[in-house]
Design an enzyme around this catalytic site. Structure first.
Site, PDB file in Angstrom:
ATOM      1  N   ASP A 149       0.565  -1.602  -0.521  1.00  0.00           N
ATOM      2  CA  ASP A 149       0.013  -0.208  -0.128  1.00  0.00           C
ATOM      3  C   ASP A 149       0.998   1.584   0.310  1.00  0.00           C
ATOM      4  O   ASP A 149       1.837   1.132   0.893  1.00  0.00           O
ATOM      5  CB  ASP A 149      -0.822   0.002   1.289  1.00  0.00           C
ATOM      6  CG  ASP A 149      -1.862  -0.824   0.779  1.00  0.00           C
ATOM      7  OD1 ASP A 149      -2.264  -1.955   0.071  1.00  0.00           O
ATOM      8  OD2 ASP A 149      -3.266  -1.022   2.444  1.00  0.00           O
ATOM      9  N   ARG A 199      -1.166  -0.698  -8.551  1.00  0.00           N
ATOM     10  CA  ARG A 199      -2.351  -0.599  -8.648  1.00  0.00           C
ATOM     11  C   ARG A 199      -2.070   1.267  -8.333  1.00  0.00           C
ATOM     12  O   ARG A 199      -1.992   2.061  -7.244  1.00  0.00           O
ATOM     13  CB  ARG A 199      -3.430  -0.193  -6.708  1.00  0.00           C
ATOM     14  CG  ARG A 199      -4.326  -0.384  -6.091  1.00  0.00           C
ATOM     15  CD  ARG A 199      -4.584  -0.038  -4.584  1.00  0.00           C
ATOM     16  NE  ARG A 199      -4.021  -1.825  -4.854  1.00  0.00           N
ATOM     17  CZ  ARG A 199      -3.927  -1.802  -3.490  1.00  0.00           C
ATOM     18  NH1 ARG A 199      -3.876  -0.954  -1.916  1.00  0.00           N
ATOM     19  NH2 ARG A 199      -3.514  -3.287  -3.257  1.00  0.00           N
TER      20      ARG A 199
HETATM   21  C1  LIG Z   1      -8.976  -1.088  -3.434  1.00  0.00           C
HETATM   22  C2  LIG Z   1      -7.826   0.539  -3.507  1.00  0.00           C
HETATM   23  C3  LIG Z   1      -6.999   1.007  -2.380  1.00  0.00           C
HETATM   24  C4  LIG Z   1      -6.687   1.286  -1.841  1.00  0.00           C
HETATM   25  N1  LIG Z   1      -5.659   1.454  -1.696  1.00  0.00           N
HETATM   26  C5  LIG Z   1      -4.589   2.960  -1.372  1.00  0.00           C
HETATM   27  C6  LIG Z   1      -4.248   3.845  -1.009  1.00  0.00           C
HETATM   28  O1  LIG Z   1      -2.526   2.590  -0.803  1.00  0.00           O
HETATM   29  N2  LIG Z   1      -3.306   4.187  -0.332  1.00  0.00           N
HETATM   30  C7  LIG Z   1      -3.813   5.801  -0.460  1.00  0.00           C
HETATM   31  O2  LIG Z   1      -4.009   6.724  -0.078  1.00  0.00           O
HETATM   32  N3  LIG Z   1      -5.676   5.666  -1.048  1.00  0.00           N
HETATM   33  C8  LIG Z   1      -5.692   4.099  -0.964  1.00  0.00           C
HETATM   34  N4  LIG Z   1      -7.652   4.005  -1.839  1.00  0.00           N
HETATM   35  C9  LIG Z   1      -7.950   5.388  -1.653  1.00  0.00           C
HETATM   36  C10 LIG Z   1      -8.606   6.243  -2.864  1.00  0.00           C
HETATM   37  O3  LIG Z   1      -6.460   6.878  -2.737  1.00  0.00           O
HETATM   38  C11 LIG Z   1      -9.566   7.179  -2.547  1.00  0.00           C
HETATM   39  O4  LIG Z   1      -8.851   7.871  -1.109  1.00  0.00           O
HETATM   40  C12 LIG Z   1     -10.839   6.535  -2.341  1.00  0.00           C
HETATM   41  O5  LIG Z   1     -10.794   5.366  -3.718  1.00  0.00           O
HETATM   42  C13 LIG Z   1     -11.430   7.510  -3.059  1.00  0.00           C
HETATM   43  O6  LIG Z   1     -11.406   8.070  -3.534  1.00  0.00           O
HETATM   44  P1  LIG Z   1     -12.342   7.692  -5.834  1.00  0.00           P
HETATM   45  O7  LIG Z   1     -10.992   7.688  -6.857  1.00  0.00           O
HETATM   46  O8  LIG Z   1     -13.217   6.312  -5.248  1.00  0.00           O
HETATM   47  O9  LIG Z   1     -13.273   8.547  -6.310  1.00  0.00           O
HETATM   48  P2  LIG Z   1     -13.402   9.819  -5.318  1.00  0.00           P
HETATM   49  O10 LIG Z   1     -12.580  11.617  -6.532  1.00  0.00           O
HETATM   50  O11 LIG Z   1     -13.563  10.174  -4.139  1.00  0.00           O
HETATM   51  O12 LIG Z   1     -15.422  10.382  -5.453  1.00  0.00           O
HETATM   52  C14 LIG Z   1     -15.644  10.065  -6.845  1.00  0.00           C
HETATM   53  C15 LIG Z   1     -16.359   9.936  -7.137  1.00  0.00           C
HETATM   54  O13 LIG Z   1     -16.453   8.346  -6.831  1.00  0.00           O
HETATM   55  C16 LIG Z   1     -18.469   7.655  -6.857  1.00  0.00           C
HETATM   56  N5  LIG Z   1     -18.071   7.340  -5.083  1.00  0.00           N
HETATM   57  C17 LIG Z   1     -16.851   7.716  -4.128  1.00  0.00           C
HETATM   58  N6  LIG Z   1     -16.804   7.161  -2.877  1.00  0.00           N
HETATM   59  C18 LIG Z   1     -18.516   6.585  -3.601  1.00  0.00           C
HETATM   60  C19 LIG Z   1     -19.215   5.849  -2.403  1.00  0.00           C
HETATM   61  N7  LIG Z   1     -18.783   5.514  -1.072  1.00  0.00           N
HETATM   62  N8  LIG Z   1     -20.491   5.352  -2.387  1.00  0.00           N
HETATM   63  C20 LIG Z   1     -21.096   5.607  -3.354  1.00  0.00           C
HETATM   64  N9  LIG Z   1     -20.380   6.643  -4.523  1.00  0.00           N
HETATM   65  C21 LIG Z   1     -19.112   7.095  -4.328  1.00  0.00           C
HETATM   66  C22 LIG Z   1     -18.776   9.345  -6.361  1.00  0.00           C
HETATM   67  O14 LIG Z   1     -19.213   9.474  -7.870  1.00  0.00           O
HETATM   68  C23 LIG Z   1     -17.957  10.246  -6.343  1.00  0.00           C
HETATM   69  O15 LIG Z   1     -18.721  11.129  -7.207  1.00  0.00           O
HETATM   70  C24 LIG Z   1      -7.414   3.022  -2.436  1.00  0.00           C
HETATM   71  C25 LIG Z   1      -8.647   3.050  -3.146  1.00  0.00           C
HETATM   72  C26 LIG Z   1      -8.934   0.882  -3.646  1.00  0.00           C
HETATM   73  C27 LIG Z   1      -9.722   1.513  -3.921  1.00  0.00           C
END
Ligand SMILES: Cc1cc2nc3c(=O)[nH]c(=O)nc-3n(C[C@H](O)[C@H](O)[C@H](O)COP(=O)(O)OP(=O)(O)OC[C@H]3O[C@@H](n4cnc5c(N)ncnc54)[C@H](O)[C@@H]3O)c2cc1C
Length: 323
Positions: A149, A199
């Site tokens: 991560d 990732r």
């Molecule tokens: C598998 C995985 C591993 C990860 N590992 C790390 C890591 O190692 N380090 C790190 O810093 N971060 C990690 N993250 C978190 C990531 O950095 C983001 O903070 C998080 O995924 C939110 O960003 P987003 O791209 O989903 O969209 P966002 O910009 O948060 O949201 C954009 C759109 O996505 C949809 N959406 C988002 N959340 C929801 C919800 N709860 N319900 C419904 N719709 C929603 C909505 O339409 C929203 O407008 C990980 C995320 C995933 C999915």
């Protein structure tokens, strides 16, 4: 919410996440635990294996994270290693059993180097490397993938150094890059080679403007640029986003790059957009669900609250109603 307000909200909630008082208080409230379960399905190995069995049967792949960051002594780091070794044994048993699993590499563990001792005052990086190496050896024997991560930006250089070391023994070991960091497009070029698994996520920590984009349109535009580099490269992109715009962009880029469905994957967090996860699986896409478990859920939970105001409102409503 305006982008600047969103960045400020994230900073405030992340600061609350570091407060021991708030942490102790939240942990004592049963309602907190009910809300937490939406994102963290349980504290024990059996809890997480139950949930993962169902996810695998539904055609989704899994990546399991044993929660724990801020490890402050070697004993705690060793407990984390033992928790992973036990988990990998259970995953191997599951794979050998009669239950259906998706093809390819459906099982993965995700590791945080801070949980493995990286921040220890003496030889932290060396200890984290050795601990990650032990876990990766067991995982490789069991046919389980490992991804490291990404944590806050002060750790990025150390993480990528450790990943490069580990990849000399475990070429399939993956890592995470965060599009909100200014440096990440260059890192994507450096890590887009054959066998590399990256990732790509937007990033979940409250970072200063000196190193990171803080407004959503900038983070999103950087995500698209980084994904283009990875999709055009020779590695295996893992598209970690719930954002419908990024999901659609990834589909279009994979088609344009001539990638088969098994040459990249979508990833989402447990408890978020469950029906979209199922839709992707039914459409023949690879979709992996990141499933955290363990008693140290606080930091992970606060990051989920910070990135989406709806999650915070849901939590506050539950606290007030106490049902
Ligand atoms: C598998 C995985 C591993 C990860 N590992 C790390 C890591 O190692 N380090 C790190 O810093 N971060 C990690 N993250 C978190 C990531 O950095 C983001 O903070 C998080 O995924 C939110 O960003 P987003 O791209 O989903 O969209 P966002 O910009 O948060 O949201 C954009 C759109 O996505 C949809 N959406 C988002 N959340 C929801 C919800 N709860 N319900 C419904 N719709 C929603 C909505 O339409 C929203 O407008 C990980 C995320 C995933 C999915």
């Amino acid at each position: 919410m305006k982008p600047t307000t969103a960045a400020a909200t994230r900073s405030i909630i992340t600061a609350a996440g570091r407060s021991d008082r708030i942490k102790r208080l939240s942990g004592r409230l049963p309602v907190t635990r009910n809300v937490v379960q939406r994102f963290v399905p349980g504290e024990t190995h059996d809890d997480v294996m139950d949930v993962c069995g169902s996810l695998l049967e539904s055609g989704r792949m899994i990546s399991i994270d044993h929660l724990g960051e801020d490890t402050t002594d070697e004993t705690q780091a060793e407990r984390t290693v033992q928790a992973y070794l036990r988990l990998i044994g259970m995953l191997a048993d599951h794979a050998a059993g009669p239950n259906p699993t998706p093809p390819g590499h459906p099982m993965e563990v995700s590791l945080k180097l801070s949980a493995l001792g990286r921040a220890l005052p003496r030889h932290g990086e060396k200890i984290a490397l050795e601990n990650a190496h032990r876990i990766a050896s067991a995982a490789t024997r069991a046919g389980v993938w490992v991804t490291i991560d990404a944590e806050d930006h002060t750790t990025t250089d150390s993480t990528l150094r450790i990943v490069r070391e580990l990849q000399s023994d475990f070429p399939d070991l993956g890592t995470v890059l965060q599009s909100y960091l200014h440096r990440t497009e260059d890192d994507c070029h450096a890590f887009a080679g054959p066998r590399s698994r990256i990732r790509l996520c937007k990033g979940a920590y409250a970072e200063p403007a000196a190193v990171a984009f803080r407004d959503k349109p900038d983070v999103d535009a950087a995500y698209v640029r980084c994904l283009q580099v990875l999709m055009a490269g020779d590695g295996y992109p893992m598209v970690a986003s719930h954002d419908p715009v990024m999901v659609a962009a990834a589909e279009a880029m994979a088609t344009a790059a001539g990638r088969r469905a098994d040459e990249w994957e979508h990833q989402m967090l447990y408890g978020i957009r469950d029906s979209e996860q199922l839709r992707l699986a039914r459409a023949g896409r690879q979709i992996r669900v990141y499933v955290p478990f363990g008693s140290q859920w606080y930091g992970y939970f606060m990051r989920r609250l910070a990135e989406r105001p709806e999650n915070l409102k849901f939590f506050l409503r539950a606290l007030v109603s106490r049902d």
